[in-house]
Design an enzyme around this catalytic site. Structure first.
Site, mmCIF file in Angstrom:
data_model
loop_
_atom_site.group_PDB
_atom_site.id
_atom_site.type_symbol
_atom_site.label_atom_id
_atom_site.label_comp_id
_atom_site.label_asym_id
_atom_site.label_seq_id
_atom_site.Cartn_x
_atom_site.Cartn_y
_atom_site.Cartn_z
ATOM 1 N N CYS A 38 38.861 38.545 38.397
ATOM 2 C CA CYS A 38 37.580 39.276 38.451
ATOM 3 C C CYS A 38 37.179 39.782 37.066
ATOM 4 C CB CYS A 38 37.663 40.492 39.377
ATOM 5 S SG CYS A 38 38.556 40.232 40.899
ATOM 6 N N ASP A 39 38.128 40.327 36.338
ATOM 7 C CA ASP A 39 37.773 41.104 35.149
ATOM 8 C C ASP A 39 38.225 40.518 33.810
ATOM 9 O OD1 ASP A 39 36.591 43.024 36.778
ATOM 10 O OD2 ASP A 39 38.505 44.021 37.137
ATOM 11 N N CYS A 71 42.793 42.885 38.944
ATOM 12 C CA CYS A 71 42.336 41.517 39.252
ATOM 13 C C CYS A 71 41.912 40.798 37.980
ATOM 14 C CB CYS A 71 41.191 41.558 40.261
ATOM 15 S SG CYS A 71 40.597 39.907 40.698
#
Ligand code: NDP
Length: 327
Positions: free
Chosen positions: A143-144, A140
């Protein structure tokens, strides 16, 4: 087979942000929800290290910690959170039947499906090792990606997701190397053109991952091979992103619910959580191939509980609609 059949007003399947949010709302609306956690209690977020984009956590929070807090919040309102895996359903009648671990049978007035989706991984030992260590493997970018600011990363995949994520990463990272296993993209032309025209994205065609390299703690590079020439080389990188698709966890519903060709549950009425079966609602990634964020999953979990509550109230004049959910 167990011979006692339990009756529940609201059964929630899945324990990610969607399931727990549905539980918080359903419990506060007096629906006495029972939540089954499934095989990965806490859902996909438990494989994420730091969550910095969920509102309300100014200093960030780890994925597992956030899921523990969500569970605690659901339990505070007396959600019955249980270990167990729903193995079978029968949505053919007015009462929805589900089976836990092929044994226990439960009859439900409403069911909220929050089973999520699982990111696909390559399956290499080295990939799984650094994924589990939280040391630089991610599925992701949204997300990261932030953790790799000004660093060099590698991303695998050639679909719309990979293009979108590579483009997202290109705005944060010094360099993005994209590994495409064929000599062309699967993505739509416009998405592929966008990555081709981005200066700090290098595309390697006919190229696959041989091994994710690291120092035992974190990723330091990726060894790749050209599948036409078998030539290998190493790419220095601190992040390895996998964007080769997701699989929604919806197999057990396929005989009853409308699914798209990938298996995502189709909302019977867009803008709601309703499925084609009355009294069965869906929230989170099981129906979302576009946004796939913890916050959007939580939002649709809230919608599912409100829709379930309204369904029960319309069906049963004695069911008291709690105003607390609307506060
Ligand atoms: P896709 O299935 O479309 O693409 C998966 C990609 O991963 C393919 O290029 C495939 O390669 C590659 N791949 C699969 N397995 C491997 C492997 N083992 N090694 C290397 N590469 C591999 O998945 P997406 O998640 O990209 O998209 C899913 C759906 O969501 C699509 O319908 C897409 O259009 C849609 N979507 C739309 C977006 C938008 O419009 N903004 C954004 C994101 C998704 P190969 O091509 O060789 O099979």
């Amino acid at each position: 087979m167990s011979d006692t059949i339990e009756r529940v007003k609201c059964l929630i399947i899945g324990s990610g942000p969607a399931g727990y949010t549905a539980a918080i709302y359903a419990a506060r609306a007096n629906m006495k929800p029972v939540l089954y956690q499934g095989s990965q209690p806490g859902g996909q977020l438990t494989t994420t290290n730091e969550v910095e984009n969920f509102p309300g956590y100014p200093d960030g929070v780890t994925g597992p910690e956030m899921m523990m807090q969500l569970q605690k919040q659901a339990e505070r309102f007396e959600t019955d959170v249980r270990n167990g895996w729903i193995t079978k359903v029968d949505f053919s009648g007015d009462i929805h039947k589900v089976w836990v671990n092929d044994e226990k049978e439960i009859h439900c007035d409403t069911v909220i499906i929050s089973t999520g989706a699982s990111a696909k991984y390559l399956g290499l030992d080295s990939e799984q090792k650094y994924l589990k260590l939280g040391g630089g493997v991610s599925a992701c970018a949204v997300c990261d990606g932030f953790f790799y600011r000004n660093q060099e990363v590698v991303i695998v995949g050639a679909g719309d997701s990979a293009c979108e994520e590579a483009h997202y990463l290109s705005k944060l990272c010094k360099k993005v190397t994209m590994l495409v296993r064929r000599d062309e993209f699967r993505a739509s032309k416009i998405m592929a053109e966008r990555v081709k025209n981005t200066e700090n994205i290098e595309i390697l065609y006919n190229t696959e991952t041989d091994e994710v390299l690291g120092d035992g703690q974190v990723v330091t590079g990726v060894r790749v091979f050209n599948n036409q020439t078998n030539e290998k080389h190493e790419i220095p990188a601190t992040g390895f992103f996998v964007a080769i698709g997701h699989k929604p966890n919806t197999d057990i519903f396929k005989d009853y619910l409308d699914l798209d060709e990938t298996g995502y549950i189709i909302n019977a009425k867009p803008g709601t959580s309703k499925t084609n079966v009355e009294g069965v609602f869906v929230s989170g990634d099981a129906a979302d191939h576009v946004y796939r964020q913890a916050i959007t999953a939580a939002g649709t979990g809230c919608m599912a509980a409100l829709d379930a509550e309204r369904y029960l109230a319309a069906k049963d004049a004695n069911f008291e609609v709690s105003t607390s959910t609307y506060n």
